[in-house]
Design a protein around this motif. Structure first.
Motif, PDB file in Angstrom:
ATOM      1  N   TYR A 154      -5.976   3.533   7.061  1.00 40.63           N
ATOM      2  CA  TYR A 154      -5.627   1.675   6.211  1.00 40.63           C
ATOM      3  C   TYR A 154      -5.572   2.060   4.566  1.00 40.63           C
ATOM      4  O   TYR A 154      -7.137   2.116   4.550  1.00 40.63           O
ATOM      5  N   PHE A 155      -5.396   2.334   4.097  1.00 40.31           N
ATOM      6  CA  PHE A 155      -5.736   2.505   2.791  1.00 40.31           C
ATOM      7  C   PHE A 155      -5.173   1.581   1.791  1.00 40.31           C
ATOM      8  O   PHE A 155      -4.407   0.779   1.431  1.00 40.31           O
ATOM      9  N   GLU A 156      -6.554   0.607   1.407  1.00 37.91           N
ATOM     10  CA  GLU A 156      -6.561  -0.427   0.618  1.00 37.91           C
ATOM     11  C   GLU A 156      -6.144  -0.619  -0.155  1.00 37.91           C
ATOM     12  O   GLU A 156      -6.776  -0.086  -1.269  1.00 37.91           O
TER      13      GLU A 156
ATOM     14  N   HIS B 139     -11.133   9.112   0.502  1.00 38.13           N
ATOM     15  CA  HIS B 139     -10.892   9.176   0.737  1.00 38.13           C
ATOM     16  C   HIS B 139      -9.552  10.761   1.487  1.00 38.13           C
ATOM     17  O   HIS B 139      -9.015  11.424   2.636  1.00 38.13           O
ATOM     18  N   TYR B 140     -10.380  11.815   0.858  1.00 34.78           N
ATOM     19  CA  TYR B 140     -10.751  12.738   1.143  1.00 34.78           C
ATOM     20  C   TYR B 140     -11.090  14.127   0.084  1.00 34.78           C
ATOM     21  O   TYR B 140     -11.853  13.381  -0.726  1.00 34.78           O
ATOM     22  N   VAL B 141     -11.944  14.849   1.791  1.00 34.00           N
ATOM     23  CA  VAL B 141     -12.944  15.991   0.792  1.00 34.00           C
ATOM     24  C   VAL B 141     -12.613  17.832   0.688  1.00 34.00           C
ATOM     25  O   VAL B 141     -11.579  17.734   1.934  1.00 34.00           O
TER      26      VAL B 141
ATOM     27  N   LEU C  67     -13.965  24.999  -6.590  1.00 25.89           N
ATOM     28  CA  LEU C  67     -15.160  24.920  -5.557  1.00 25.89           C
ATOM     29  C   LEU C  67     -14.466  24.101  -4.641  1.00 25.89           C
ATOM     30  O   LEU C  67     -14.162  24.383  -3.116  1.00 25.89           O
ATOM     31  N   ALA C  68     -14.293  22.897  -4.565  1.00 28.74           N
ATOM     32  CA  ALA C  68     -14.404  21.312  -3.897  1.00 28.74           C
ATOM     33  C   ALA C  68     -14.283  20.338  -4.897  1.00 28.74           C
ATOM     34  O   ALA C  68     -14.883  20.221  -5.876  1.00 28.74           O
ATOM     35  N   TYR C  69     -13.705  19.402  -3.756  1.00 28.30           N
ATOM     36  CA  TYR C  69     -13.703  18.389  -4.780  1.00 28.30           C
ATOM     37  C   TYR C  69     -13.569  17.134  -3.731  1.00 28.30           C
ATOM     38  O   TYR C  69     -13.613  17.522  -2.389  1.00 28.30           O
ATOM     39  N   ALA C  70     -14.010  15.933  -3.582  1.00 29.89           N
ATOM     40  CA  ALA C  70     -14.728  14.386  -2.927  1.00 29.89           C
ATOM     41  C   ALA C  70     -13.328  13.355  -4.001  1.00 29.89           C
ATOM     42  O   ALA C  70     -13.602  13.796  -5.531  1.00 29.89           O
ATOM     43  N   VAL C  71     -12.127  12.615  -3.233  1.00 25.29           N
ATOM     44  CA  VAL C  71     -11.904  11.710  -3.650  1.00 25.29           C
ATOM     45  C   VAL C  71     -11.974  10.658  -3.411  1.00 25.29           C
ATOM     46  O   VAL C  71     -12.370  10.744  -2.349  1.00 25.29           O
ATOM     47  N   TYR C  72     -12.564   9.509  -3.954  1.00 27.25           N
ATOM     48  CA  TYR C  72     -13.053   8.625  -2.969  1.00 27.25           C
ATOM     49  C   TYR C  72     -13.579   7.260  -3.971  1.00 27.25           C
ATOM     50  O   TYR C  72     -13.760   7.196  -5.293  1.00 27.25           O
ATOM     51  N   GLU C  73     -12.916   5.962  -3.457  1.00 27.60           N
ATOM     52  CA  GLU C  73     -13.440   4.377  -3.640  1.00 27.60           C
ATOM     53  C   GLU C  73     -14.682   4.173  -3.461  1.00 27.60           C
ATOM     54  O   GLU C  73     -15.949   5.078  -2.744  1.00 27.60           O
TER      55      GLU C  73
ATOM     56  N   LEU D  80      -4.184   7.370  -5.169  1.00 29.48           N
ATOM     57  CA  LEU D  80      -5.331   6.498  -4.304  1.00 29.48           C
ATOM     58  C   LEU D  80      -5.906   8.535  -5.454  1.00 29.48           C
ATOM     59  O   LEU D  80      -6.950   7.805  -6.283  1.00 29.48           O
ATOM     60  N   ILE D  81      -5.203   9.069  -6.107  1.00 32.00           N
ATOM     61  CA  ILE D  81      -5.666   9.603  -6.598  1.00 32.00           C
ATOM     62  C   ILE D  81      -6.048   8.882  -8.360  1.00 32.00           C
ATOM     63  O   ILE D  81      -7.313   8.777  -8.821  1.00 32.00           O
ATOM     64  N   SER D  82      -4.816   7.989  -8.847  1.00 30.62           N
ATOM     65  CA  SER D  82      -5.229   7.768  -9.982  1.00 30.62           C
ATOM     66  C   SER D  82      -6.161   5.574  -9.993  1.00 30.62           C
ATOM     67  O   SER D  82      -6.383   5.968 -10.760  1.00 30.62           O
ATOM     68  N   LYS D  83      -7.191   5.520  -7.962  1.00 36.91           N
ATOM     69  CA  LYS D  83      -7.144   4.205  -8.331  1.00 36.91           C
ATOM     70  C   LYS D  83      -9.019   5.067  -8.215  1.00 36.91           C
ATOM     71  O   LYS D  83      -9.793   4.184  -7.624  1.00 36.91           O
ATOM     72  N   SER D  84      -8.673   6.225  -7.672  1.00 38.76           N
ATOM     73  CA  SER D  84     -10.267   6.675  -7.467  1.00 38.76           C
ATOM     74  C   SER D  84     -11.035   7.509  -8.324  1.00 38.76           C
ATOM     75  O   SER D  84     -10.598   7.700  -8.911  1.00 38.76           O
TER      76      SER D  84
END
Length: 134
Positions: free
Chosen positions: A132-134, A82-84, A71-77, A52-56
């Motif tokens: 579900y991870f597409e 995906h995660y905050v 302090l914080a991060y977000a992982v998204y498409e 997820l990190i590699s494609k987001s």
């Protein structure tokens, strides 16, 4: 509180922190992991997080005067969060909202990793839980 800045993810200097905090916080505070032994979770979920990190997009909230301090991060498409993660001492300062607003999600975006705290926040922000991870 220090001035907050946003910056891009650096896979060399930031990846270990993002993976470690994601694994620890998700395991400790998600209904998904309640019945999963820690060792099995670590073995099976680490490759998912890496993928997820590699494609987001990964965006970090940092101290403006010390951008290496996360302090914080977000992982998204584009339509999926995906995660905050927000460090405990910085919760309640709007960092989650700042990161998700910057992502400019369309209406009714999905969230794939949901914690108990996230359940309250993301319902209010109009996210739909979809593991579900597409």
């Amino acid at each position: 509180m220090e001035e907050i800045g946003l910056r891009d993810f650096n896979s060399i200097t930031d990846k270990a922190f993002v993976i470690d905090s994601w694994m620890r916080s998700f395991y400790a505070s998600s209904r998904f992991t309640e019945c999963v032994p820690r060792k099995e979770f670590q073995t099976k979920h680490l490759p998912i997080i890496n993928r997820l990190i590699s494609k987001s997009t990964v965006r970090l909230a940092v101290e403006s005067d010390a951008p290496e301090v996360i302090l914080a991060y977000a992982v998204y498409e584009p339509s999926t969060l995906h995660y905050v993660y927000v460090k405990e001492q910085f919760r309640g300062f709007g960092l989650c909202r700042k990161l998700t607003e910057e992502a400019n999600f369309p209406s009714c975006p999905r969230v794939t990793h949901l914690t108990e705290r996230g359940r309250q926040i993301f319902r209010r922000l109009g996210f739909i839980y979809s593991p579900y991870f597409e």
